[in-house]
Design an enzyme around this catalytic site. Sequence first.
Site, PDB file in Angstrom:
ATOM      1  N   HIS A 105       0.650  -1.276   0.117  1.00 43.94           N
ATOM      2  CA  HIS A 105       0.055  -0.038  -0.107  1.00 43.94           C
ATOM      3  C   HIS A 105       0.881   1.326   0.194  1.00 43.94           C
ATOM      4  CE1 HIS A 105      -3.046  -2.782   1.808  1.00 43.94           C
ATOM      5  NE2 HIS A 105      -3.886  -2.181   0.709  1.00 43.94           N
TER       6      HIS A 105
ATOM      7  N   ARG B  53      -6.638   6.284   1.185  1.00 41.42           N
ATOM      8  CA  ARG B  53      -6.331   5.528   2.252  1.00 41.42           C
ATOM      9  C   ARG B  53      -5.046   6.033   3.153  1.00 41.42           C
ATOM     10  NH1 ARG B  53      -7.556  -0.458   0.444  1.00 41.42           N
ATOM     11  NH2 ARG B  53      -6.310  -0.299  -1.223  1.00 41.42           N
TER      12      ARG B  53
ATOM     13  N   ASP C 199     -14.169  -5.792  -3.902  1.00 40.24           N
ATOM     14  CA  ASP C 199     -13.592  -5.804  -2.513  1.00 40.24           C
ATOM     15  C   ASP C 199     -13.856  -4.556  -1.708  1.00 40.24           C
ATOM     16  OD1 ASP C 199     -11.862  -5.875  -0.511  1.00 40.24           O
ATOM     17  OD2 ASP C 199      -9.965  -6.229  -1.589  1.00 40.24           O
TER      18      ASP C 199
ATOM     19  N   GLU D 156     -16.506  -9.150  -1.024  1.00 43.67           N
ATOM     20  CA  GLU D 156     -15.500  -9.637  -0.058  1.00 43.67           C
ATOM     21  C   GLU D 156     -15.319  -8.462   0.738  1.00 43.67           C
ATOM     22  OE1 GLU D 156     -10.489  -9.527  -0.662  1.00 43.67           O
ATOM     23  OE2 GLU D 156     -11.607 -10.548  -2.259  1.00 43.67           O
TER      24      GLU D 156
ATOM     25  N   GLU E 107      -9.128 -11.899   5.170  1.00 39.67           N
ATOM     26  CA  GLU E 107      -7.634 -11.134   4.931  1.00 39.67           C
ATOM     27  C   GLU E 107      -7.244 -10.494   6.520  1.00 39.67           C
ATOM     28  OE1 GLU E 107      -6.557  -6.899   2.963  1.00 39.67           O
ATOM     29  OE2 GLU E 107      -7.971  -7.844   1.880  1.00 39.67           O
TER      30      GLU E 107
ATOM     31  N   ASP F 123      -4.048 -13.791   5.089  1.00 41.65           N
ATOM     32  CA  ASP F 123      -2.869 -13.567   4.472  1.00 41.65           C
ATOM     33  C   ASP F 123      -1.736 -14.191   5.255  1.00 41.65           C
ATOM     34  OD1 ASP F 123      -0.439 -11.907   4.032  1.00 41.65           O
ATOM     35  OD2 ASP F 123      -1.601 -10.637   3.214  1.00 41.65           O
TER      36      ASP F 123
ATOM     37  N   HIS G   8      -5.097 -14.274   0.834  1.00 36.74           N
ATOM     38  CA  HIS G   8      -4.828 -12.987   0.176  1.00 36.74           C
ATOM     39  C   HIS G   8      -3.262 -12.394  -0.081  1.00 36.74           C
ATOM     40  CE1 HIS G   8      -3.645  -8.621   1.528  1.00 36.74           C
ATOM     41  NE2 HIS G   8      -4.745  -8.439   0.544  1.00 36.74           N
TER      42      HIS G   8
ATOM     43  N   GLU H 153      -4.819 -15.289  -5.671  1.00 41.34           N
ATOM     44  CA  GLU H 153      -4.832 -14.029  -5.931  1.00 41.34           C
ATOM     45  C   GLU H 153      -3.499 -13.296  -6.292  1.00 41.34           C
ATOM     46  OE1 GLU H 153      -6.530  -9.874  -3.756  1.00 41.34           O
ATOM     47  OE2 GLU H 153      -5.647 -11.388  -2.844  1.00 41.34           O
TER      48      GLU H 153
END
Length: 391
Positions: free
Chosen positions: A22, A48, A214, A240, A268, A291, A318, A338
């Site tokens: 991120h 975010r 998501d 999700e 996740e 994850d 994840h 994924e």
Amino acid sequence: MPLTRIRQVRAFYLQGGGADYHDQGRGHWIDDHISTPMAKYPAYRASRQSFGLNVLGTMVVEIEADNGVVGFAVSTGGEPGAWIVERHLSRFLIGANAEDIELLWDQMYLSTLFYGRKGLVLNAISCVDLALWDLLGKLRQEPVYHLLGGAVRDELVFYATGARPDLARHLGFIGGKLPLHHGPAEGEEGMRKNIALLAEMRSRTSDDFWLMYDCWMSLDLDYALRLAQGASEFNLKWIEEALLPDDYWGYAELRKNVASGMLVTTGEHEATRWGFRLLLEMGCADILQPDVGWCGGITELIKISAMADAHKVMVVPHGSSVYSYHFTITRHNSPFSEFLMMAPRADVIIPMFSPLLLEEPVPVNGRMRLSDAPGFGVRLNPACSLHSLAT
């Protein structure tokens, strides 16, 4: 194999991409007005990063055996995660048998219960656990997936997560998962935009191409149900992480009320067998998405997956790059994987943890065969500047 002891544990951190994917620059799709729990506050709606999603950074753990072999892994956790590893968890590792992974996991988890159980502490434990598996694979000169029982299929098959499912289809992926852009705070106009984007992507793809949304923990039950109802017209494969991670009751209700054939997925931001036991026993999800870098590592993911299999629930981890690939190829209830599209416009395929890992594999035409390189088969990029607690 003669007994091999752990000689040293080192933890580092860095900012800018890597395992903390991120942490990207301006204009990246992963930070483009995505619905979040903080979106009810207008000041934190457009990004975010504005509320601190990228503050932790990447954590790197190296575990060196007394014969000089080094295993390593990466996860999210940054400087505070590195502190937990070096100042607390290392006491259980140094001098221990490098093969005693189950014992070491138990000691790390039980010793941190008073301030851990989930979140950052589990990220740190997960990173150590993955480094131990990497070390064991290198000591035995085998890939991790061999240590886990071997592959149950010849190759991995992927869906893509990113802003452009239409482009993902042309790249060979079986489906595309969109980030939801607008949550309850943006009212009916936001809902219309969500449905309109889904409709546009369906028009650009084929009926048999999966489309998913998501929601990143950002909805309430009413909004999630209305979104699912509106999305059913466009054959949404699944919805999700629609609700807060601890709202097990809401997930159970959501799953009971979505359209026939639509799946509910989450996990996740869940951790350990105990958290996933609640999701399973309360009937919260059709697919669990732990994850491996956050839920407790491979040692814990083995237990989560076994419980899910007994409940006839799929486990599709994840993200997490090679750390999940080596697991999913060994499990019957993990039929696909994924891949996070980390290009800023989600238009080309680049390694998920780029530039941190070298030899990190990527899908070709939506598929991947794993190499037989020892451990997880990747190396740290020496060009990346790692910071230690001492500096």
